[in-house]
Write an enzyme that holds these catalytic residues in place. Structure first.
Site, PDB file in Angstrom:
ATOM      1  N   ALA A   1       5.414  -2.250   0.456  1.00  0.00           N
ATOM      2  CA  ALA A   1       5.608  -1.366   1.619  1.00  0.00           C
ATOM      3  C   ALA A   1       6.061  -2.176   2.842  1.00  0.00           C
ATOM      4  O   ALA A   1       6.878  -1.710   3.640  1.00  0.00           O
ATOM      5  CB  ALA A   1       4.316  -0.611   1.936  1.00  0.00           C
TER       6      ALA A   1
ATOM      7  N   GLY B   1       0.865  -1.180   0.000  1.00  0.00           N
ATOM      8  CA  GLY B   1       0.000   0.000   0.000  1.00  0.00           C
ATOM      9  C   GLY B   1       0.892   1.217   0.000  1.00  0.00           C
ATOM     10  O   GLY B   1       1.800   1.305  -0.821  1.00  0.00           O
TER      11      GLY B   1
END
Lengths: 230, 230
Positions: free
Chosen positions: A122, A89
């Site tokens: 991430a 994300g």
């Protein structure tokens, strides 16, 4: 340590985490339940729906998934967990949230004690020294860019080679990483999609179907093959 | 105010600032000297060489260029200047440096008093409310993401449309900006290369050869034509 830091969760045309399945069976051997850290997800799909996606995959390898978001005492949840998975994300949102909850150090300590960790995108950035080589947009301001330093380098996930056909003036990925090296003396591992970092004990290797591109201050970037120790 | 915030300094196949020349003659009418702010440039070419490039272009329109880097008292230099140009590079480095020198507010005050300002790329980002819609890599940690707010929105320079042929799992620019809007309620102007924002007094318009894509919280993104007031 026993960790996988992957460039991406999903290969083009593939299913969520499917290409990593044999590695994940090995990584989480003997583990019946992991905690999923969904904080990188800024919207589009909610934390619950996002966790559901992880739950469905891990059910196929007989691992139950709990969402860290649902625990009131998140520090206790991390300390009691058997293992962890941090999804992709926005890295700024993930790092901001982990620092706000005081979880960056707690998570690091638990992983360094030997609990298995999977990061994607991430979730892999936070395994590096800091998040200064993320590709993400700085949509929120974290109190620090420091990460867990599970490995002594930084990761650039979704590493993309320059495309000479693009008639566009934005910097290439390679240019951006070279700019990072003008300001920092930390090795950067450009992880193409399909590749991951594997750490077992003190042995850190690059794995997967592609070559991996390494950037160091004062050197020309170079490529290493799958299985190379870093 | 009298400002231009451009997506890029250079069009594909073109010369530095050449496509903006008629606009720059108008912007800097009556001005004999401007200060160039080179702080976005992290390496590759030095501040001096970078300023030289700006000097050469501005010589063709009879404007002398001084490099802010060379002044010991930078606040006094900005306060004494006739006009400004901030070039592109890395927005994190630019914003960090401006905050460190205490120049963000000083520069804003001078521009709001009517001195002409040209920004390109990172230099345009700092004209927005904050730098949270930059495309750059966070190679350094600024003390704040706040910018000059010369316009009441954020800019995404080098705006790129999604390419359906790319077999890559990184987020598209549109996805990134939508993620920004889950965390912030600030309009974002996606400036394609060839476009710029023009502010004369209180009138703010989008200009240039391409449509401009606008993103607002709770709305579908939409396109506006050159000349549209924002």
């Amino acid at each position: 340590m026993n960790i996988i830091l992957a460039s991406t969760s999903t290969l083009y045309g593939g299913q969520y985490l499917e290409y990593l399945k044999p590695q994940l069976i090995e990584l989480f051997e003997g583990i019946t339940e992991i905690i999923f850290i969904p904080f990188a997800r800024p919207g589009g799909i909610s934390h619950n729906d996002y966790t559901q996606k992880a739950k469905e995959f891990f059910a196929t390898i007989n691992i139950n998934v709990k969402d860290l978001h649902e625990f009131d005492d998140k520090v206790e949840a991390v300390n009691s967990a058997q293992g962890f998975f941090t999804g992709g994300g926005n890295t700024f949102l993930l790092v901001k949230t982990l620092h706000e909850f005081g979880l960056m150090k707690i998570l690091k300590d638990n992983i360094e004690s030997g609990k298995p960790y999977l990061g994607c995108s991430a979730g892999s950035n936070i395994g590096g020294v800091n998040m200064k080589t993320t590709n993400d947009m700085p949509i929120v301001y974290p109190s620090s860019f420091d990460c867990m330093e599970l490995v002594h380098f930084n990761i650039n996930p979704h590493y993309l080679d320059p495309n000479p056909e693009i008639k566009h003036n934005g910097e290439t990925r390679e240019t951006r990483i070279k700019e990072f090296l003008t300001q920092n003396d930390i090795k950067v591992v450009g992880l193409r999609e399909g590749n991951w970092i594997r750490r077992i004990g003190n042995r850190v290797t690059t794995e997967g179907s592609e070559l991996t591109r390494i950037f160091e201050k004062g050197k020309e970037p170079y490529e290493v093959e799958s299985g190379t120790e870093l």
